[in-house]
Write a protein that holds these residues in place. Structure first.
Motif, PDB file in Angstrom:
ATOM      1  N   UNK A   1       0.836  -1.186   0.000  1.00 20.03           N
ATOM      2  CA  UNK A   1       0.000   0.000   0.000  1.00 20.03           C
ATOM      3  C   UNK A   1       0.880   1.249   0.000  1.00 20.03           C
TER       4      UNK A   1
ATOM      5  N   UNK B   1      11.050   4.313   4.160  1.00 20.82           N
ATOM      6  CA  UNK B   1      11.481   5.430   4.993  1.00 20.82           C
ATOM      7  C   UNK B   1      10.849   6.754   4.595  1.00 20.82           C
TER       8      UNK B   1
ATOM      9  N   UNK C   1       4.059 -10.502   8.271  1.00 22.03           N
ATOM     10  CA  UNK C   1       4.236  -9.761   9.518  1.00 22.03           C
ATOM     11  C   UNK C   1       5.682  -9.932   9.997  1.00 22.03           C
ATOM     12  N   UNK C   2       6.249  -8.874  10.636  1.00 22.34           N
ATOM     13  CA  UNK C   2       5.588  -7.595  10.913  1.00 22.34           C
ATOM     14  C   UNK C   2       5.504  -6.720   9.669  1.00 22.34           C
ATOM     15  N   UNK C   3       4.394  -6.030   9.505  1.00 22.56           N
ATOM     16  CA  UNK C   3       4.295  -5.075   8.416  1.00 22.56           C
ATOM     17  C   UNK C   3       5.430  -4.059   8.564  1.00 22.56           C
TER      18      UNK C   3
ATOM     19  N   UNK D   1       7.375  -0.411   6.708  1.00 24.89           N
ATOM     20  CA  UNK D   1       7.203   0.759   5.861  1.00 24.89           C
ATOM     21  C   UNK D   1       8.538   1.151   5.214  1.00 24.89           C
TER      22      UNK D   1
ATOM     23  N   UNK E   1       4.135   0.542   2.260  1.00 24.76           N
ATOM     24  CA  UNK E   1       4.017  -0.415   3.358  1.00 24.76           C
ATOM     25  C   UNK E   1       3.718  -1.788   2.778  1.00 24.76           C
TER      26      UNK E   1
ATOM     27  N   UNK F   1      -3.819   0.360  -2.540  1.00 25.12           N
ATOM     28  CA  UNK F   1      -3.588  -0.921  -1.895  1.00 25.12           C
ATOM     29  C   UNK F   1      -3.478  -1.998  -2.964  1.00 25.12           C
ATOM     30  N   UNK F   2      -2.980  -3.164  -2.560  1.00 27.22           N
ATOM     31  CA  UNK F   2      -2.716  -4.243  -3.526  1.00 27.22           C
ATOM     32  C   UNK F   2      -1.906  -3.723  -4.719  1.00 27.22           C
TER      33      UNK F   2
ATOM     34  N   UNK G   1       2.427  -5.682   3.248  1.00 25.23           N
ATOM     35  CA  UNK G   1       1.623  -6.539   4.125  1.00 25.23           C
ATOM     36  C   UNK G   1       1.621  -7.974   3.587  1.00 25.23           C
TER      37      UNK G   1
ATOM     38  N   UNK H   1       4.731   7.216   1.822  1.00 27.06           N
ATOM     39  CA  UNK H   1       5.294   5.990   2.387  1.00 27.06           C
ATOM     40  C   UNK H   1       4.690   4.772   1.689  1.00 27.06           C
TER      41      UNK H   1
END
Lengths: 127, 107
Positions: free
Chosen positions: B34, B100, B94-96, B98, B89, B49-50, B91, B87
Motif C-alpha cells: 500500500x 522510509x 508480519x511484521x508489516x 514501511x 508499506x 492498496x494491492x 503486508x 510511504x
C-alpha cells in the motif's frame, strides 16, 4: 463515517508504562472483518508498526517491541488499547491507531493496508 | 523482516509534472503493498492498496504499479495539494514494514 481517536497521557516518565486508548466511532469493533493496529512515528522519522489485535483478542506484536507491548480490546466501549512497559526516550513518538480490513478465503487472510487512522497523539518520555 | 527501500528520499517538482516514487522490497512481496500520503502534522492517508488499486475518493492522477521487488507510485500531474511525504508499506509478511518515506515539494 468511521473515526478513530487516540487518548492518553502526553508525558510518561522513564521506566514507567505508557497507556493509550483508541475510541472507534461509526463502526463496531465487534462487527469483525478488521484488525485494530497501532503505529508510531518518532519526530521527523518514518513509521513503525507496533502490532494489532482482533475482536477475538488475537494479537500480533512486532518482535522489535514484543517484550514491552500488550494490546487489549473493550467491545462494550468500542475501544482498543495499547500498553508499552519500561519506556525510554526511544519510545517518544506520535502514536497512531488504525483500522486494518481483512477477508478470509479458503483458509487464507487477505489484507488491504490501513484504511482509517486516528489523528495521532504525541507521547514524550521524560523525567 | 521484509525491508522496504524507498527512493528518492526527497524530490522537487513543478505543478503538472509527472512524479514517480519507487519501493524496493527484499525479499519480494508479490503485490501486497500500500501507499500512503502524509501531510505535516497529520496522519497518513491510504492512497493505493494491492499495489495498484485506488482507494475510494483518491484522485485518479495517483496510480500504482509493479510487483515482486520493484513497485512504484506515480502522480501523473502534480498538484499543489500533493505536497507531503509518501510511504510504502508491505503486508505480505508480519511484521508489516514501511519504507522510509519520500518528501515531495514544489519547485
Amino acid at each position: 463515517q468511521v473515526q478513530l481517536q487516540e487518548s492518553g497521557p502526553g508525558l510518561v516518565k522513564p521506566s514507567q508504562t505508557l497507556s493509550l486508548t483508541c475510541t472507534v466511532s461509526g463502526d463496531s469493533i465487534s462487527s469483525g472483518g478488521h484488525y485494530w493496529s497501532w503505529v508510531r512515528q518518532p519526530a521527523g522519522q518514518g513509521l513503525e508498526w507496533i502490532g494489532r489485535i482482533s475482536v477475538s483478542e488475537s494479537t500480533y506484536y512486532n518482535p522489535s517491541l514484543r517484550s514491552q507491548v500488550t494490546m487489549s480490546v473493550d467491545t462494550s466501549k468500542n475501544q482498543f488499547s495499547l500498553k508499552v512497559t519500561s519506556v525510554t526516550a526511544a519510545d517518544t513518538a506520535v502514536y497512531y491507531c488504525a483500522r486494518e480490513p481483512f477477508t478470509r478465503q479458503m483458509g487464507f487472510s487477505y489484507y488491504r493496508g490501513l484504511d482509517v487512522w486516528g489523528q495521532g497523539t504525541t507521547v514524550t518520555v521524560s523525567s | 523482516d521484509i525491508q522496504m527501500t524507498q527512493s528518492p528520499s526527497s524530490l522537487s517538482a513543478s505543478v503538472g509534472d509527472r512524479v514517480t516514487i519507487t519501493c524496493q522490497a527484499s525479499p519480494e512481496i508479490s503485490n501486497f503493498l500500500s501507499w500512503y500520503q502524509q501531510k505535516p502534522g497529520k496522519a497518513p492517508k491510504l492512497l493505493i492498496y494491492d499495489a495498484s488499486k485506488l482507494e475510494t475518493g483518491v484522485p485518479s492522477r495517483f496510480s500504482g504499479s509493479g510487483s515482486g521487488t520493484h513497485l512504484t507510485l506515480t502522480i501523473s500531474s502534480l498538484q499543489p495539494e500533493d505536497v507531503g511525504t509518501y510511504f510504502c508499506q508491505q503486508y505480505d509478511k508480519v511484521p508489516w514494514t514501511f519504507g522510509q518515506g519520500t518528501k515531495v515539494e514544489l519547485k
